[in-house]
Design an enzyme around this catalytic site. Structure first.
Site, mmCIF file in Angstrom:
data_model
loop_
_atom_site.group_PDB
_atom_site.id
_atom_site.type_symbol
_atom_site.label_atom_id
_atom_site.label_comp_id
_atom_site.label_asym_id
_atom_site.label_seq_id
_atom_site.Cartn_x
_atom_site.Cartn_y
_atom_site.Cartn_z
ATOM 1 N N ASP A 13 0.808 -1.223 0.000
ATOM 2 C CA ASP A 13 0.000 0.000 0.000
ATOM 3 C C ASP A 13 0.844 1.277 0.000
ATOM 4 O OD1 ASP A 13 -2.205 -1.676 0.115
ATOM 5 O OD2 ASP A 13 -2.240 -1.639 2.310
ATOM 6 N N LYS A 16 1.781 2.061 -5.156
ATOM 7 C CA LYS A 16 2.335 1.496 -6.393
ATOM 8 C C LYS A 16 1.404 1.756 -7.570
ATOM 9 C CE LYS A 16 2.387 -2.510 -4.306
ATOM 10 N NZ LYS A 16 2.054 -2.125 -2.932
ATOM 11 N N GLY A 17 0.082 1.588 -7.322
ATOM 12 C CA GLY A 17 -0.892 1.769 -8.403
ATOM 13 C C GLY A 17 -0.788 3.156 -9.010
ATOM 14 N N GLY A 40 -4.547 -4.388 -3.737
ATOM 15 C CA GLY A 40 -5.541 -3.354 -4.013
ATOM 16 C C GLY A 40 -4.772 -2.116 -4.439
ATOM 17 N N HIS A 41 -4.766 -1.831 -5.737
ATOM 18 C CA HIS A 41 -3.974 -0.726 -6.263
ATOM 19 C C HIS A 41 -4.912 0.396 -6.714
ATOM 20 C CE1 HIS A 41 -0.339 -3.572 -7.139
ATOM 21 N NE2 HIS A 41 -0.730 -3.568 -5.884
ATOM 22 N N GLN A 224 1.915 -6.126 -3.175
ATOM 23 C CA GLN A 224 2.377 -6.221 -1.781
ATOM 24 C C GLN A 224 3.666 -5.405 -1.588
ATOM 25 O OE1 GLN A 224 1.310 -9.600 -3.273
ATOM 26 N NE2 GLN A 224 -0.569 -8.583 -2.710
#
Ligand code: GDP
Ligand code: IMO
Ligand code: MG
Length: 440
Positions: A13, A16-17, A40-41, A224
């Site tokens: 978290d 990265k997204g 979850g990105h 991750q």
């Protein structure tokens, strides 16, 4: 050949997204190499916010091909749902999303076993995302897994599923005192995936090899974070894959010699979801403030993230393991308004100071962080686009991080949206970078 890898340097978290979405205009292919729908990105632009779990974060750029590599564990239900969501948003996925025929599948029994195992572990539970990740990787390495290619052949799938479910049911009932699953019902549901998934399935390692030889630029998107790596993280409180840089080679089939850039994503403070040691965790109002201001709630499970100060001992370790060539610092804006910002530069253990990140949790649970303190800033930085727009105190903090890790900063994120970034000519001045205080 050019592969850039984007790596989470902490416990996931890190943002990265957002960074992958931002880098996508400059690449041809964005590829996921490990993990599954535990990721979850989040990507934000305008008033829109999207969370991707399996599809690579380049999907909102029409020229980009998105690829799910062999190292990913794929939940067929989750991927089809995500594809539907992306299509509903008006984006085409046909011909742009490729799924490895070698990727292993997550089945309902993986989730059921994970749930039962976590329940049985009680206080020692890992606090997983419940997406079946661990048990799916267990089957892969036990050589009993079912792969994407098996979905395309109904007879093979039936045979493999029957054998797998019968075995899992024996374990569920016999070991965990849990309910088993209906063999026929699962078979009927999953045989339907053949025609749905077929258009996306290909030999992705061959595809990547040819693309690289043709001079295409590839961005590998880690999921991750390095401290959740099954080998290098805080085992057993980790995920079951390799978010670190080596995972990119085994999870995609790209050679290590093709990797020329490794971007470490560093959140300006630390967070962790799930259980396990976290030396710089703040159990007080300061931690609560980071959670509130940083909106630190899991993008996959909605769980509140545990928050704490930045940990340079951990970051030096993950920087070394990954051979980071650049840093992207995210969520700097969340620190605005703090009088003092602390950074952990060493651990105290058994009366001695150390900068070694212990690989055993028994030690990590007992270390006490040694902090240096930095003066904070109060100016709103969410509109900053250049280094000069940042207050001197923020630049001092960044400079200290960069110098301590010996890695240059190439991007600084100052808000969740695409345009909230300082990326052009990130030059850190050589002003005095000494912290204002040490200890405590
Ligand atoms: P990932 O799993 O590494 O992609 O990160 P997540 O999407 O799970 O969590 C990062 C969260 O921080 C998301 O809600 C992002 O929208 C948000 N975010 C990313 N960069 C920034 C930033 O610079 N500032 C703020 N305030 N939020 C950010
Ligand atoms: P992204 O890609 C943060 C954590 C879980 C749990 C441990 C094991 O969004 O950064 P698992 O379900 O993988 O077996 O859970 O890992 N975890 C994450 N934490 N971000 C993630 O992904 C995570 N994926 C798994 O909370 O502690
Ligand atoms: Mg996330």
């Amino acid at each position: 050949m050019s592969v850039t890898v984007v790596i989470g340097t902490q416990w996931g978290d890190e943002g990265k997204g957002k960074i992958v979405d931002l880098l996508s205009p400059n690449v041809d292919i964005v590829a996921r190499y490990q993990g599954g729908a535990n990721a979850g990105h989040t990507i934000c632009w305008g008033d829109e916010t999207f969370v991707l779990h399996l599809v690579p974060s380049g999907i909102f750029h029409e020229h980009v091909t998105c690829l799910i590599g062999n190292g990913v564990v794929l939940d067929p239900v989750a991927i089809m749902e995500e594809i539907r969501m992306i299509r509903d948003l008006g984006y085409d996925v046909d011909g742009r999303l490729l799924i490895s025929h070698d990727a292993h599948l997550i089945m309902p029994y993986h989730k059921r076993i994970e749930e039962a195992r976590e329940r049985m572990r009680d206080a020692g539970a890992i606090g997983t995302t419940g997406r079946g990740i661990g048990p799916a990787y267990v089957d892969k390495f036990a050589r009993t897994g079912i792969r994407v290619v098996d979905l395309l052949d109904r007879d093979t799938l039936r045979r493999k599923l029957k054998r797998a479910i019968e075995e899992k049911n024996a374990v569920l009932r016999g070991v965990y005192d849990a309910d088993g699953l209906d063999v026929e019902q699962i078979i009927e549901e999953y045989v339907e995936f053949d025609s749905l998934i077929d258009p996306f399935v290909t030999d992705t390692s061959q595809y990547l090899g040819q693309a690289l030889r043709a001079g295409k630029r590839v961005l590998a998107e880690g999921a991750q974070g390095s401290l959740l790596d099954v080998d290098f993280g805080t085992y057993p409180f980790v995920t079951s894959s390799h978010p670190t840089v080596g995972g990119c080679c085994t999870g995609l089939g790209v050679p290590p010699t093709a990797v020329d850039t490794v971007i470490g994503i560093v959140k300006a403070y630390s967070t962790r979801v799930g259980n396990g040691p976290f030396p710089t965790e703040l159990d007080d109002a300061a931690g609560e403030r980071l959670r509130e201001v940083g909106d630190e709630f899991g993008a996959t499970t909605g769980r509140p993230r545990r928050c704490g100060w930045l940990d340079l001992v951990a970051l030096q370790y993950t920087s070394m393991i990954n051979g980071l060539t650049e840093l992207a610092i995210t969520k700097l804006d969340v620190l605005t308004g703090l009088d003092t910002i602390k950074v952990c530069t060493a651990y105290r253990y058994d009366g001695k100071e150390t900068t070694r990140f212990p690989s055993e949790v028994q030690t990590l649970e007992k270390v006490e962080p040694v902090y240096v303190s930095f003066e904070g800033w109060s100016e709103d930085i969410t509109g900053a686009r250049r280094m000069d727009d940042l207050p001197a105190a923020a630049r001092r903090y960044l400079r200290f991080l960069s110098d301590s890790l010996g890695v240059r900063i190439s991007m600084i994120s100052t808000g969740p949206k695409r345009d909230q970034i300082v990326s052009e000519s990130v030059v850190l001045d050589t002003a005095d970078i000494r912290p204002v205080g040490t200890g405590g």
